[in-house]
Structures are given as structure tokens and as C-alpha cells.
Design an enzyme around this catalytic site. Structure first.
Site, PDB file in Angstrom:
ATOM      1  N   GLU A   9       0.805  -1.227   0.000  1.00 61.71           N
ATOM      2  CA  GLU A   9       0.000   0.000   0.000  1.00 61.71           C
ATOM      3  C   GLU A   9       0.834   1.271   0.000  1.00 61.71           C
ATOM      4  O   GLU A   9       0.436   2.278  -0.576  1.00 61.71           O
ATOM      5  CB  GLU A   9      -0.939   0.006   1.223  1.00 61.71           C
ATOM      6  CG  GLU A   9      -2.025  -1.057   1.141  1.00 61.71           C
ATOM      7  CD  GLU A   9      -2.943  -1.039   2.347  1.00 61.71           C
ATOM      8  OE1 GLU A   9      -3.243   0.064   2.851  1.00 61.71           O
ATOM      9  OE2 GLU A   9      -3.374  -2.120   2.790  1.00 61.71           O
ATOM     10  N   ASP A  82      -2.218  -4.585   3.487  1.00 63.58           N
ATOM     11  CA  ASP A  82      -2.278  -4.864   4.923  1.00 63.58           C
ATOM     12  C   ASP A  82      -3.255  -5.984   5.262  1.00 63.58           C
ATOM     13  O   ASP A  82      -4.244  -6.197   4.566  1.00 63.58           O
ATOM     14  CB  ASP A  82      -2.709  -3.598   5.681  1.00 63.58           C
ATOM     15  CG  ASP A  82      -1.723  -2.464   5.483  1.00 63.58           C
ATOM     16  OD1 ASP A  82      -0.578  -2.750   5.062  1.00 63.58           O
ATOM     17  OD2 ASP A  82      -2.097  -1.300   5.733  1.00 63.58           O
ATOM     18  N   ASP A  84      -5.890  -6.366   7.088  1.00 62.67           N
ATOM     19  CA  ASP A  84      -7.098  -5.955   7.783  1.00 62.67           C
ATOM     20  C   ASP A  84      -8.188  -5.838   6.721  1.00 62.67           C
ATOM     21  O   ASP A  84      -7.956  -6.144   5.561  1.00 62.67           O
ATOM     22  CB  ASP A  84      -6.883  -4.644   8.558  1.00 62.67           C
ATOM     23  CG  ASP A  84      -6.418  -3.496   7.678  1.00 62.67           C
ATOM     24  OD1 ASP A  84      -6.539  -3.591   6.440  1.00 62.67           O
ATOM     25  OD2 ASP A  84      -5.917  -2.496   8.222  1.00 62.67           O
ATOM     26  N   GLU A  86      -9.684  -3.343   5.233  1.00 65.45           N
ATOM     27  CA  GLU A  86      -9.429  -2.452   4.100  1.00 65.45           C
ATOM     28  C   GLU A  86      -8.346  -3.031   3.192  1.00 65.45           C
ATOM     29  O   GLU A  86      -8.430  -2.939   1.965  1.00 65.45           O
ATOM     30  CB  GLU A  86      -9.026  -1.057   4.591  1.00 65.45           C
ATOM     31  CG  GLU A  86     -10.086  -0.315   5.394  1.00 65.45           C
ATOM     32  CD  GLU A  86     -11.379  -0.039   4.633  1.00 65.45           C
ATOM     33  OE1 GLU A  86     -11.313   0.227   3.409  1.00 65.45           O
ATOM     34  OE2 GLU A  86     -12.465  -0.106   5.248  1.00 65.45           O
ATOM     35  N   TYR A 288       5.473   2.512  10.659  1.00 63.10           N
ATOM     36  CA  TYR A 288       4.270   3.153  10.142  1.00 63.10           C
ATOM     37  C   TYR A 288       3.481   3.892  11.228  1.00 63.10           C
ATOM     38  O   TYR A 288       3.323   3.386  12.338  1.00 63.10           O
ATOM     39  CB  TYR A 288       3.393   2.084   9.490  1.00 63.10           C
ATOM     40  CG  TYR A 288       2.372   2.677   8.598  1.00 63.10           C
ATOM     41  CD1 TYR A 288       2.766   3.507   7.554  1.00 63.10           C
ATOM     42  CD2 TYR A 288       1.019   2.459   8.798  1.00 63.10           C
ATOM     43  CE1 TYR A 288       1.837   4.096   6.738  1.00 63.10           C
ATOM     44  CE2 TYR A 288       0.091   3.038   7.984  1.00 63.10           C
ATOM     45  CZ  TYR A 288       0.501   3.860   6.957  1.00 63.10           C
ATOM     46  OH  TYR A 288      -0.423   4.435   6.157  1.00 63.10           O
ATOM     47  N   ARG A 290       0.263   5.080  11.169  1.00 60.69           N
ATOM     48  CA  ARG A 290      -1.188   4.909  11.334  1.00 60.69           C
ATOM     49  C   ARG A 290      -1.453   3.474  11.754  1.00 60.69           C
ATOM     50  O   ARG A 290      -1.547   2.573  10.935  1.00 60.69           O
ATOM     51  CB  ARG A 290      -1.911   5.240  10.021  1.00 60.69           C
ATOM     52  CG  ARG A 290      -1.916   6.735   9.717  1.00 60.69           C
ATOM     53  CD  ARG A 290      -2.723   7.065   8.488  1.00 60.69           C
ATOM     54  NE  ARG A 290      -1.955   6.866   7.279  1.00 60.69           N
ATOM     55  CZ  ARG A 290      -1.302   7.823   6.625  1.00 60.69           C
ATOM     56  NH1 ARG A 290      -1.326   9.047   7.062  1.00 60.69           N
ATOM     57  NH2 ARG A 290      -0.640   7.546   5.527  1.00 60.69           N
ATOM     58  N   HIS A 333      -0.440  -3.442  11.667  1.00 54.25           N
ATOM     59  CA  HIS A 333       0.943  -2.957  11.726  1.00 54.25           C
ATOM     60  C   HIS A 333       1.515  -3.152  13.119  1.00 54.25           C
ATOM     61  O   HIS A 333       0.807  -3.530  14.034  1.00 54.25           O
ATOM     62  CB  HIS A 333       0.999  -1.469  11.378  1.00 54.25           C
ATOM     63  CG  HIS A 333       0.372  -1.138  10.073  1.00 54.25           C
ATOM     64  ND1 HIS A 333       1.048  -1.188   8.886  1.00 54.25           N
ATOM     65  CD2 HIS A 333      -0.892  -0.774   9.772  1.00 54.25           C
ATOM     66  CE1 HIS A 333       0.235  -0.862   7.909  1.00 54.25           C
ATOM     67  NE2 HIS A 333      -0.957  -0.601   8.409  1.00 54.25           N
TER      68      HIS A 333
END
Length: 778
Positions: A9, A82, A84, A86, A288, A290, A333
Site C-alpha cells: 500500500e 495490509d 485488515d 481495508e 508506520y 497509522r 501494523h
DNA sequence: CAGTGAGCGAGCTTCCGCTTGACTT
């Protein structure tokens, strides 16, 4: 060209991973989502089982065609977004949009950017988890439905361009309700008793001992009676107890805790923190930024341990794994940590340095030993009373993690200073120096700061690390909420002092309730919240997100079709939408104040097209009502009839100047003087209701003088072009357009031809929209 | 910077969550 293409991403991540994987792997980035619901319209086909209408946004078209080309040339495409909801959806959209096939596509995931983790991921690929993707589609479709069905109702009933949504509307509600708690709060007084005793230290020197009565008195009389009793009392130490205790370090940073600590310790806004962190991440200094995870990789823990041993010693190490406490965390993350633990500081600007050091300290401290504290409690008996004074002290016997880091908190008065006690023995008698009764008040709840609002949202499981900062700016851009300061108010309190056998009684003054950078609701915010609560209570319910998240979890487990989950919600929701539209009241949030004493006409306040207004009379065929904007500090909820009448004293005419009328009025940007169709702002110090003709003329003449100085140069050839001095230095003005002067040129030396040249060159590249993203018109 | 608020009607606004740039008037 490698045989393998890996898609992640983030481009910074791509760069790091490519180093681990070697030349057979080409790592590229999707820059987040590559496809979304069409921007315009609701883009959900309600007649076709809620089929989403997706499109590749224009700013992603080029990227997508590049990815498509690379994918077609590769032997294997590794979708490494990632792990998750999303991320799974991003993988699926890539699969669809890039026209991939199952035989040459693999889905891989890793939670940390370490060589082991990535090699391991490559060795254990899987397929796209369609149920998880469907959970994301349900989330996306639900948010679109809520946002795009609610917002238009607000345009009709309250004001154009407003917005509502699952996250932002709850954020606004929190602030509106907190403000109401504050206005209705009644503080209660109580009386706190403190004493200063005299004793001797080991050298026989006189030292003071502070103590407090655990009990507080409800009335001044009771407090006074207690002091009377103390007058002739003997004080003696009944008990000394020592108790060891421990303090543990806080978990490593997540996005939310980083935002909170950076606000408290460094004074950064939520957006500022994220910008600086992004920079650190791009420079490879931190992981990361976020994330909702407090997890550290084994590598990170080991290097932290080595570093602690190096700078503090073995006894300072205590490695720990933390478990997340926040609702709905997806933990794709690691926690936010330094990339290299041995790097205590970095090169960079002040902001970057400070934030980096904060992250370094927090991470390192999280792997350090507990601090050990010895708490001493001394009980002091009073011969004439059943009550006892308590003196307490703290000694740090081992600093542990406190060597590097101490978490701060939001409490407004942190007066609890821990101190060492002088040497004392049981049965010692003490002399009092003075005993005080201080009137104290229960405290109203504090207003939210940006960071404490984020913490509250996270607690409720509302919003994600990537949206906290944007949500905070959205509710401010929509003018639902304002960040501001509030001056404290004077309050008097009573102080009784017993000293040398006599009690004195005085009244003292203190300033309380001073607030800086807090969030205040606006009238629009309050009216919108009330409207949503009255008509869509279930959607602005604090548990709404938690409830739908449960449904999404069932979808993700494969036990429920996502369309069925949406259908369950939509049936009830859409009925509410239709009901509220049917409801004939056109305007909401209007409040009747009473009648105008001179005309008898009704006076009311409401939200107008440009904010809160007061109105005299009704709209009828014969006449228009009179309007006046509310002042900034006034609100629809609290304005009185008298205050509203004051507003209509403007505009007024104060006299004539140069044979033209001089009038005083108030507009969008505050009070102003109008004369000969020109406007002159009235400074704060001057009351527009009291301004005199001569003061107004002064303002006019001062502005004329300033304007004269503003013009640097004019040209005989063309009066429409001027060289002006502005806030940001010299610039060229033609008609209503401004043009900046290239740095290579000196403004004073520009000729008419130079100016034409600059205008021409800037006009040509000024074709593209100059509007800033996310920042809407004023 | 611009100084309004009727009513008419056209055409616009709006969500949340992933990402990073191109901009500074």
C-alpha cells in the site's frame, strides 16, 4: 524486469521490502485504495441487491494502468496489502481491476517489516478472503448510505453544504453534549483541611511537615468548629507505615496515544503530529504511523533490550509484550517505534527531533523495569477529636523506566506533588504552625481538546487511525466546532487560618476555568446535533458503530451475506429518512425569544444562510422581516430578548462627512464604517454602538493613508495594472486578479512590459484549479 | 477577502478509509 511483482500500500514500505527480497522481486505501491464508489451520487444500485457502482478515481487512472502493465509482464503477482478489512479489499480491487487470474496471483500478509516476517509471508501465501472483502463492502456501502442520505436532509432543513456521517456526527455530538454538561453544571463547595506541623530533623533543625485531613467538611461552620477543636489539642504520631509500590511503563505508541502525548508534551495539533510523523516514516526513522497496535516485533524488543543494557545496565531491562485494549482494533501494523533503537536523536527540524525523541523514549521505556517507590503514610492523632491527619511521602527507591520517560495526563490541576518526609517516630508529638480550611469546589467536566476527542472516539471504537486527523478537521471546516480559548473567571473562596491559637477568616480570589485550544460547539453544530438526535437517534447513538461492527464481523466470518446485513439496516433507516422529509417544518432550530416591546412583533433566532441570525417580524406579503447577525460570542441557545434587541441598534447613521452619510453596521467580518460606498473596519477597542462621527472620520482617513502606501507603482500605459504591497510582499494586481512576482525580479524595478509578461505566463499555468484540497471556501 | 438573510429556480454541496503529493496565495 523481475519475474515477481509485489504490490503493497505504501511506497516507503515498497522501498524497504525490495531490499529484503532481492532482484527477482519488484516491489511497487498501490498508494492505498485504487477503486471506490463513484464520487458522484449515491452509486449504490438499490434495485439490484445494493450492487456498488465502483470507479477508478481520475487521480489513480495513470497509476492503475502502470500497475496493469507490470502485472501482465510478471510471472507472479503478490498482493501484499495490509492484513485488515481495508487491506483485503484493496487486494480484491487490484485483482479485479488489473484483470489478474488465480493461477498467477498470491495473497500474502505480514505485520512487521522485518526480513524474517517477509520471507515467511512469501513462503505461506493464501487466497483472497472474500468474506473479509465483503465485510469491507458492507462498511463502505453503509457509510455512503448514511452520509449521502442524511446530508441532503440537512441542506433542506438547516443550511446548504452541511454534512452528516457515522463518525463525524458522533464527534460533534460529544462536543455539543459536553458543552451542555458544562452550562448546567452546578459546582458544590466543600472545605478541605490542611496542616503544617513543626518537627526537628536529625540535626535538630526545625522542619515542616505537611498533612491533610482525609475528611472534607460540607459547611464552613463545621470546618470552623473543627479548627476551634484543634486550638488546644495535642498532636501526636500514632502510626508510620511504609509500603513499597511499583509503577509500570505505558505501552508503545499507537496513532491515538501518539497524538495525545504530542499534544500534551509538545503542544502539537493532531494534524501536525501526523505530518511530522509521516516525514519521519518517509525518512526511514520510524515504523508506520497509522496503527492501532501496541505490538513490537521480536527484532524491536531485542534491539531495545541491547540498547537499554548499553546505556543503563542489565537491571533496567524488562521486556514486555503489550495487548491492545481498544475496541475494533485490527492490528495490521506494529506499534509506532524507532526503526533503530540505538538512535536516540536524529537530524531534522525541531518538530521532527522532538517527536522522534518522544517516540524513542516511549518505546525504550516500554521495555524497561518498573519504577520502585516506597510510600510512607503517617497518621497524626488529635487529642480532642476522632479525626486524624494524614501525611504522606514518596521515595523513589529505583527509577527503572522513569530514567527515560514519564507519561503525562490531562488532569487540569496536578497539584499532588510527592515529597520526602522528615525523619519521624511513633509517639512523637508535633506542634502545629498553622491549620487551614480552604473552600474548594467540585469541578465541571473539561472541554475536549483535539487529542482527548480522538481518545474518546477510539474508546467508543469510532473511526480509524487514518481518519482521526481528517475527522477533526472536517468538523471544524463544516463549522460545527471551533477551536478556541476561554478566559478564566474570577471566583472567591473562603480561607480560615488557625495560627497561634486564633482563627482568621478571609475571602480570597482565584481565576478558574481558563482553557486553551479547546473545542467549542457552534450554533450550527448544536442545531444539527439536535436534529439528528430527534430524527436519527439510532445513527448518532454512541454504540451505533459497535453494533454495525458486530454485523460486519459476522459477514467476515462468512456466516452472513453482506447485502443482507445492509438490508437489515437500510429498511429501518430509510423509513426514518422519509419520515423526516415528510415532516413539514422547513426550518429547524428556530427559537422564539418574545415580542418586540415597540412594535409587538415576534423576535426569534435561527440558523441563516451565513450563520446564526435574529429576526423581527414574520415574512408576509406586505413586508420583509428585519435581520441581524448574532455576535460571535452569542448563541441561539442562550441569547436573551434584550441582547437580541441590542443587535438591531445597527446599522445607524452617525452624521455626514464630505457631504456623504456615515453609517455604522456589522457584517460578515465584524463592525464597519460605511461612507461613500467604501468600507472601513472598526477595531475591537471601539464599541460600534458608541462610535462618534469624529472617530469614524479618523478611521476613514487612516485607511486612505494606508492605501496610499500600499501602491508601489502605477503605469501610465494602463491604469488597470498596479504594483501593490501586500501581506506576503509585493505583487501585481490587474482588475481583480493577483499575480506573484518571480523571486528573481525586484518589484521596484519592474517595467510595464515586465508586468504584462508575468501576467501572461501565470495566467497560462493558472488554468488548473487552484483550490486547496480539504479546505473549503470561506 | 467583503459587507448577505424574501422567493423563484438551476446547479452545486455530502460519507469513511486506504495512501501520498503539490501547493502557499
Amino acid at each position: 524486469m523481475g519475474k515477481n511483482i509485489v504490490i503493497v500500500e505504501s511506497p516507503a514500505k515498497a522501498k524497504t521490502i525490495e531490499k529484503f527480497l532481492g532482484k527477482d522481486y519488484h516491489v511497487v505501491s498501490s498508494f492505498g485504495h485504487i477503486r471506490d464508489l463513484k464520487k458522484k451520487d449515491i452509486s449504490i444500485d438499490f434495485n439490484n441487491n445494493y450492487a456498488p457502482i465502483y470507479e477508478v478515481p481520475t487521480d489513480k487512472k495513470k497509476l492503475v494502468s502502470e500497475l496493469k502493465k507490470k502485472a501482465s509482464e510478471a510471472e507472479m503477482v503478490w498482493l501484499a496489502s495490509d492484513e485488515d478489512r481495508e487491506g483485503e479489499a484493496i487486494a480484491w480491487h487490484l485483482f479485479e481491476v488489473l484483470s489478474l487470474t488465480e493461477d498467477k496471483t498470491k495473497r500474502i500478509v505480514f505485520h512487521e517489516i522485518t526480513k524474517d516476517a517477509i520471507i515467511n509471508a512469501i513462503q505461506t501465501p493464501r487466497k483472497i478472503d472474500k468474506a473479509l472483502v465483503d465485510a469491507q463492502q458492507a462498511r463502505r456501502v453503509l457509510d455512503r448510505i448514511v452520509g449521502f442520505e442524511l446530508s441532503p436532509i440537512l441542506w433542506k432543513k438547516i443550511k446548504p453544504s452541511l454534512s452528516a456521517g457515522r463518525v463525524q456526527s458522533v464527534a460533534v455530538r460529544l462536543i455539543v453534549e459536553r458543552e451542555r454538561e458544562i452550562t448546567t453544571f452546578k459546582s458544590e463547595a466543600n472545605y478541605r483541611i490542611t496542616a503544617v506541623f513543626i518537627t526537628k530533623d536529625t540535626q535538630g533543625k526545625t522542619v515542616e511537615l505537611q498533612a491533610e485531613l482525609p475528611k472534607r467538611f460540607k459547611t464552613k461552620e463545621e470546618a470552623n468548629r473543627f479548627l476551634e477543636v484543634c486550638k488546644d489539642a495535642q498532636f501526636n504520631i500514632e502510626d508510620i507505615s511504609k509500603k513499597p509500590s511499583k509503577k509500570s511503563p505505558a505501552a508503545p505508541f499507537t496513532t491515538s496515544t501518539l497524538q495525545q502525548e504530542a499534544a500534551r508534551k509538545l503542544g502539537y495539533s493532531v494534524a501536525q503530529t501526523m505530518m511530522v510523523a509521516q516525514k519521519l516514516y518517509e525518512n526511514g526513522l520510524i515504523t508506520y504511523m497509522r496503527t492501532d497496535s501496541v505490538n513490537l516485533s521480536a527484532l524491536a524488543i531485542n534491539t531495545a533490550k541491547a540498547e537499554i543494557i548499553h546505556f543503563a545496565g542489565e537491571q533496567y531491562v524488562k521486556t514486555r509484550q503489550y495487548a491492545t485494549k481498544s475496541k475494533g482494533a485490527q492490528e495490521a501494523h506494529e506499534a509506532i517505534r524507532p526503526t533503530y533503537m540505538n538512535q536516540h536523536t536524529i537530524e531534522g527540524n525541531r518538530q521532527e527531533k522532538f517527536l522522534y525523541e518522544l517516540i524513542w523514549k516511549r518505546t525504550i521505556a516500554s521495555q524497561m523495569a518498573d519504577a520502585e517507590i516506597e510510600k510512607t503514610t503517617v497518621t497524626i492523632g488529635i487529642s480532642t477529636s476522632e479525626e486524624r491527619f494524614i501525611a504522606s511521602g514518596e521515595v523513589l527507591t529505583f527509577d527503572g523506566f522513569l530514567k527515560v520517560y514519564m507519561e503525562s495526563n490531562d488532569d487540569e490541576d496536578t497539584t499532588e506533588d510527592t515529597k520526602m518526609l522528615p525523619p519521624l517516630h511513633v509517639h512523637d508529638t508535633l506542634q502545629y504552625k498553622k491549620i487551614l480550611s480552604t473552600e474548594r469546589f467540585t469541578q465541571r467536566p473539561p472541554r475536549y481538546t483535539e487529542a482527548s476527542l480522538v481518545r474518546k472516539l477510539e474508546e467508543l471504537g469510532i473511526g480509524r487511525p487514518s481518519t482521526y486527523a481528517p475527522t477533526i478537521s472536517t468538523i471544524q471546516n463544516r463549522e460545527y466546532v471551533e477551536k478556541g480559548d476561554k478566559e478564566g473567571e474570577k471566583r472567591t473562596y473562603n480561607l480560615l487560618t488557625l495560627e497561634k491559637g486564633t482563627i482568621t477568616d478571609i475571602i480570597k480570589e482565584e481565576i478558574v476555568g481558563t482553557e486553551k485550544s479547546k473545542l467549542f460547539p457552534t450554533d450550527i453544530g448544536s442545531v444539527v446535533t439536535d436534529f439528528l438526535l430527534a430524527n436519527f437517534a439510532s445513527v448518532v447513538d454512541y454504540n451505533f458503530t459497535a453494533k454495525v461492527e458486530k454485523e460486519f464481523d459476522i459477514v467476515a466470518s462468512g456466516k452472513l451475506e453482506w447485502q443482507k446485513a445492509i438490508d437489515k439496516f437500510y429498511k429501518g433507516f430509510h423509513t426514518l429518512v422519509e419520515d423526516s422529509l415528510q415532516n413539514s417544518t422547513k426550518k429547524v432550530g428556530e427559537r422564539l425569544l418574545g415580542n418586540d416591546p415597540t412594535t409587538g412583533k415576534p423576535i426569534s433566532v435561527k440558523i441563516g444562510r451565513y450563520g446564526a441570525i435574529a429576526q423581527i417580524g414574520l415574512t408576509t406579503e406586505e413586508e420583509k422581516p428585519q435581520f441581524a447577525a448574532l455576535k460571535k460570542e452569542q448563541s441561539i441557545e442562550t441569547i436573551t430578548l434584550e441582547e437580541a434587541l441590542e443587535l438591531f441598534k445597527l446599522p445607524r447613521t452617525v452624521g455626514e462627512f464630505e457631504e456623504k452619510e456615515v453609517t455604522i453596521a456589522v457584517g460578515r467580518f465584524g463592525p464597519y464604517v460605511k461612507h461613500a460606498s467604501a468600507f472601513y473596519s472598526i477595531p475591537k477597542e471601539i464599541d460600534p454602538l458608541k462610535i462618534t462621527l469624529s472617530q469614524a472620520i479618523d478611521l476613514i482617513e487612516k485607511k486612505r493613508e494606508d492605501d496610499k502606501n500600499k501602491v508601489l507603482k502605477t503605469f501610465a500605459e494602463d491604469a488597470s495594472i498596479q504594483l501593490l504591497n501586500g501581506r506576503y510582499g509585493a505583487y501585481i494586481k490587474q482588475n481583480k486578479n493577483n499575480y506573484k512576482i518571480p523571486k528573481s525580479k525586484k518589484a521596484e524595478e519592474l517595467t510595464y512590459e515586465d508586468c504584462l509578461e508575468i501576467i501572461k505566463s501565470e495566467a497560462s499555468d493558472g488554468d488548473k484549479p487552484k483550490k486547496k484540497k480539504g479546505f473549503k471556501k470561506k
